[in-house]
Design a protein around this motif. Structure first.
Motif, mmCIF file in Angstrom:
data_model
loop_
_atom_site.group_PDB
_atom_site.id
_atom_site.type_symbol
_atom_site.label_atom_id
_atom_site.label_comp_id
_atom_site.label_asym_id
_atom_site.label_seq_id
_atom_site.Cartn_x
_atom_site.Cartn_y
_atom_site.Cartn_z
ATOM 1 N N VAL A 1 0.845 -1.200 0.000
ATOM 2 C CA VAL A 1 0.000 0.000 0.000
ATOM 3 C C VAL A 1 0.876 1.244 0.000
ATOM 4 C CG1 VAL A 1 -1.714 1.306 1.302
ATOM 5 C CG2 VAL A 1 -1.910 -1.183 1.146
ATOM 6 N N GLN A 2 1.931 1.249 0.801
ATOM 7 C CA GLN A 2 2.823 2.403 0.878
ATOM 8 C C GLN A 2 3.450 2.706 -0.477
ATOM 9 O OE1 GLN A 2 6.637 1.920 2.942
ATOM 10 N NE2 GLN A 2 6.118 3.718 4.175
ATOM 11 N N GLU A 3 3.960 1.660 -1.146
ATOM 12 C CA GLU A 3 4.598 1.868 -2.443
ATOM 13 C C GLU A 3 3.585 2.306 -3.491
ATOM 14 O OE1 GLU A 3 7.353 2.238 -5.370
ATOM 15 O OE2 GLU A 3 7.701 1.955 -3.213
ATOM 16 N N ALA A 4 2.363 1.741 -3.458
ATOM 17 C CA ALA A 4 1.338 2.137 -4.422
ATOM 18 C C ALA A 4 0.967 3.607 -4.252
ATOM 19 C CB ALA A 4 0.107 1.245 -4.266
ATOM 20 N N LEU A 5 0.801 4.059 -3.013
ATOM 21 C CA LEU A 5 0.475 5.478 -2.782
ATOM 22 C C LEU A 5 1.647 6.373 -3.162
ATOM 23 C CD1 LEU A 5 -1.462 5.272 0.609
ATOM 24 C CD2 LEU A 5 -2.386 5.449 -1.712
ATOM 25 N N THR A 6 2.872 5.902 -2.910
ATOM 26 C CA THR A 6 4.045 6.675 -3.316
ATOM 27 C C THR A 6 4.064 6.856 -4.825
ATOM 28 O OG1 THR A 6 5.315 5.857 -1.441
ATOM 29 C CG2 THR A 6 6.571 6.738 -3.288
ATOM 30 N N ASN A 7 3.735 5.792 -5.568
ATOM 31 C CA ASN A 7 3.702 5.894 -7.028
ATOM 32 C C ASN A 7 2.619 6.857 -7.501
ATOM 33 O OD1 ASN A 7 5.834 4.138 -7.401
ATOM 34 N ND2 ASN A 7 4.541 2.331 -7.601
ATOM 35 N N VAL A 8 1.490 6.917 -6.787
ATOM 36 C CA VAL A 8 0.448 7.871 -7.152
ATOM 37 C C VAL A 8 0.966 9.295 -6.987
ATOM 38 C CG1 VAL A 8 -1.854 8.729 -6.593
ATOM 39 C CG2 VAL A 8 -1.407 6.271 -6.557
ATOM 40 N N VAL A 9 1.651 9.555 -5.851
ATOM 41 C CA VAL A 9 2.188 10.894 -5.597
ATOM 42 C C VAL A 9 3.220 11.275 -6.656
ATOM 43 C CG1 VAL A 9 3.548 12.272 -3.965
ATOM 44 C CG2 VAL A 9 1.730 10.778 -3.127
ATOM 45 N N ARG A 10 4.059 10.311 -7.045
ATOM 46 C CA ARG A 10 5.173 10.621 -7.934
ATOM 47 C C ARG A 10 4.791 10.606 -9.410
ATOM 48 N NH1 ARG A 10 9.829 6.547 -6.460
ATOM 49 N NH2 ARG A 10 10.893 7.749 -8.077
ATOM 50 N N HIS A 11 3.889 9.724 -9.801
ATOM 51 C CA HIS A 11 3.680 9.477 -11.233
ATOM 52 C C HIS A 11 2.269 9.784 -11.727
ATOM 53 C CE1 HIS A 11 7.590 7.509 -11.226
ATOM 54 N NE2 HIS A 11 7.190 6.731 -10.239
ATOM 55 N N SER A 12 1.364 10.190 -10.866
ATOM 56 C CA SER A 12 -0.012 10.411 -11.307
ATOM 57 C C SER A 12 -0.405 11.868 -11.088
ATOM 58 C CB SER A 12 -0.970 9.493 -10.531
ATOM 59 O OG SER A 12 -2.308 9.771 -10.880
ATOM 60 N N GLY A 13 -1.207 12.359 -11.998
ATOM 61 C CA GLY A 13 -1.743 13.706 -11.838
ATOM 62 C C GLY A 13 -2.967 13.736 -10.944
ATOM 63 N N SER A 14 -3.459 12.589 -10.520
ATOM 64 C CA SER A 14 -4.643 12.536 -9.662
ATOM 65 C C SER A 14 -4.279 12.950 -8.248
ATOM 66 C CB SER A 14 -5.205 11.108 -9.654
ATOM 67 O OG SER A 14 -6.254 11.003 -8.719
ATOM 68 N N ARG A 15 -5.201 13.602 -7.593
ATOM 69 C CA ARG A 15 -5.029 13.986 -6.186
ATOM 70 C C ARG A 15 -5.950 13.176 -5.290
ATOM 71 N NH1 ARG A 15 -0.469 15.215 -5.345
ATOM 72 N NH2 ARG A 15 -0.365 13.805 -7.131
ATOM 73 N N HIS A 16 -6.423 12.071 -5.840
ATOM 74 C CA HIS A 16 -7.349 11.243 -5.067
ATOM 75 C C HIS A 16 -7.050 9.776 -5.350
ATOM 76 C CE1 HIS A 16 -11.236 9.179 -4.220
ATOM 77 N NE2 HIS A 16 -11.173 9.967 -3.159
ATOM 78 N N ALA A 17 -7.027 8.966 -4.297
ATOM 79 C CA ALA A 17 -6.760 7.531 -4.439
ATOM 80 C C ALA A 17 -7.670 6.760 -3.493
ATOM 81 C CB ALA A 17 -5.304 7.219 -4.133
ATOM 82 N N ARG A 18 -7.884 5.491 -3.825
ATOM 83 C CA ARG A 18 -8.757 4.640 -3.019
ATOM 84 C C ARG A 18 -8.015 3.351 -2.669
ATOM 85 N NH1 ARG A 18 -11.425 6.819 -6.955
ATOM 86 N NH2 ARG A 18 -11.103 5.024 -8.341
ATOM 87 N N VAL A 19 -8.114 2.953 -1.424
ATOM 88 C CA VAL A 19 -7.529 1.707 -0.934
ATOM 89 C C VAL A 19 -8.669 0.844 -0.430
ATOM 90 C CG1 VAL A 19 -5.980 0.622 0.729
ATOM 91 C CG2 VAL A 19 -5.362 2.824 -0.291
ATOM 92 N N ARG A 20 -8.749 -0.374 -0.980
ATOM 93 C CA ARG A 20 -9.821 -1.273 -0.579
ATOM 94 C C ARG A 20 -9.221 -2.565 -0.037
ATOM 95 N NH1 ARG A 20 -15.412 -2.608 -3.792
ATOM 96 N NH2 ARG A 20 -16.261 -4.068 -2.254
ATOM 97 N N LEU A 21 -9.688 -2.981 1.140
ATOM 98 C CA LEU A 21 -9.240 -4.201 1.790
ATOM 99 C C LEU A 21 -10.371 -5.211 1.792
ATOM 100 C CD1 LEU A 21 -7.613 -2.528 4.940
ATOM 101 C CD2 LEU A 21 -6.472 -3.122 2.811
ATOM 102 N N GLU A 22 -10.104 -6.401 1.279
ATOM 103 C CA GLU A 22 -11.103 -7.470 1.270
ATOM 104 C C GLU A 22 -10.441 -8.755 1.754
ATOM 105 O OE1 GLU A 22 -12.517 -7.855 -2.681
ATOM 106 O OE2 GLU A 22 -13.667 -5.989 -2.652
#
Length: 409
Positions: free
Chosen positions: A322-343
């Motif tokens: 999860v940490q690495e995925a959110l880091t990639n969003v901050v670094r490589h995505s123009g989106s300012r919104h992300a969703r984390v789902r646990l199942e």
């Protein structure tokens, strides 16, 4: 394969020692490459003293020991000093000296020990055919002497040997070969076990290096991404909005302090192998901290589902993914919104991290070590990672991790 030698790393012709000390000593493998003086001297004393006793016991049946007999005995014993460096020459040399000794009519006795030790060393060293051939030649010479040449050889008036005696000699030869072969087989087993232990140690070391590399990458990549974003915000607002710049600096301080603590923990494990960590490994219970750090970097994160109780290894892997995925969003995505789902279902944990994009560079979702590290973490637990662009835009990371029975609740 019969003639194959196992060489060590100390230069050509160097035998690698395997097995217990007694086996290496009697095979001529002294520590440090020294000559096997002690074992050879002990054997020489046994052969000389035992041969004199045999001469007294066989007085009148065989020729008495003279200077030539003692020379032959010393030659047979002295050759054993080279049994490590030249096992083939030694086994044929001892067999030849013994054959001359028998042909001269000298008494049977411990002289056969020299051939036995030479054959043992040759077989253990992998020179099996040479050992068998030398024994066969010695037996053939004994047959010729005992049943044909005895008429012209000393002692005078000698009678042919009985076939019962030949059975004893054959049994002696078979016993030597059998013991040597058993020692060789056991020695090869020791060598294989040692190689397997070395390979296992190398694998453990490689796995530990990969684990540490993943930990450092995940810690530093996430924290430095937050620091980079906050530094940019602070510089941009330093004159126009000092209060907001102060908040950005506070976020930098907090992120750097946390990163230093985690890096110190990883380095401590290198300095003191086997020591217990000073702090527990992070897990999904620290997911709110990730959300807060992402918020400082300008990324809003929605979390769906409650973090389950997991085994420490699975919990750490899930947190780092999860940490690495959110880091990639901050670094490589123009989106300012992300969703984390646990199942959690059917003994597995499903983690899904989505952002709406668009990508800000060629490496959407991270194309370096981040995704590779996530896949390695998942594979180490028997799980899988799927990462790629979504059909409706954005990027998705889907991790499926097995949860261990009795540890996940």
């Amino acid at each position: 394969m019969d003639e194959q030698r196992v060489r060590g790393g100390d230069g050509p012709g160097r035998w690698r020692p395997h097995g217990p000390p007694w086996l290496r000593r009697w095979a001529g493998e002294e520590p440090g490459g020294r000559w096997p003086w002690r074992s050879t001297a002990l054997l020489a004393v046994l052969v000389l003293v035992g041969s004199n006793f045999a001469a007294h016991a066989q007085d009148g049946e065989r020729a008495g020991l003279d200077l030539f007999a003692h020379v032959l005995l010393l030659v047979a014993c002295g050759l054993l000093l080279w049994r490590q460096r030249a096992p083939v020459a030694v086994v044929f040399g001892t067999a030849a000296a013994t054959a001359v000794y028998l042909g001269a009519g000298y008494p049977y006795g411990p002289v056969f020990l020299t051939v036995a030790v030479a054959c043992f060393a040759a077989v253990v060293a992998g020179r099996r055919r040479a050992a068998w051939t030398a024994l066969g030649m010695l037996w053939a010479v004994h047959l010729l002497v005992a049943h044909w040449l005895y008429r012209w050889l000393p002692p005078s008036g000698d009678a042919p040997a009985s076939f019962a005696q030949e059975i004893v000699v054959a049994g002696w030869a078979v016993a030597i070969v059998a013991v040597a072969e058993l020692a060789r087989i056991r020695r090869e087993q020791w060598a294989r076990e040692r190689a397997e232990r070395a390979q296992a140690a190398h694998r453990r070391a490689d796995e530990e290096r990969l684990r540490i590399a993943r930990e450092l990458h995940d810690v530093l990549a996430h924290s430095l991404s937050v620091i980079n974003v906050q530094a940019g915000v602070g510089l941009a607002l330093l004159d126009s909005d000092p209060e907001q710049a102060r908040t950005a600096l506070g976020a930098i301080k907090s992120a750097s302090k946390e990163a230093l603590g985690e890096v110190r923990q990883v380095l401590d494990s290198l300095r003191t192998p086997g020591a217990a960590p000073r702090a527990p490994a992070p897990g999904l219970d620290r997911l709110p901290e990730l959300v807060e750090q992402a918020a400082h970097a300008g990324l809003a994160v929605d979390v769906e589902g409650t973090p389950p109780r997991l085994s420490p290894g699975t919990d750490l892997a899930a947190f780092r993914i999860v940490q690495e995925a959110l880091t990639n969003v901050v670094r490589h995505s123009g989106s300012r919104h992300a969703r984390v789902r646990l199942e959690r279902a059917a003994g597995t944990l499903r983690l899904r991290i989505d952002d709406d994009g668009p990508a800000t560079g060629a490496d959407a979702g991270g194309g370096g070590n981040g995704l590779a590290g996530m896949r390695e973490r998942a594979a180490a637990l028997g799980g899988t990672i799927e990462a790629g662009a979504r059909p409706d835009g954005g990027f998705r990371v889907l991790a499926v991790l097995p949860s261990r029975a009795g540890e996940d609740q």
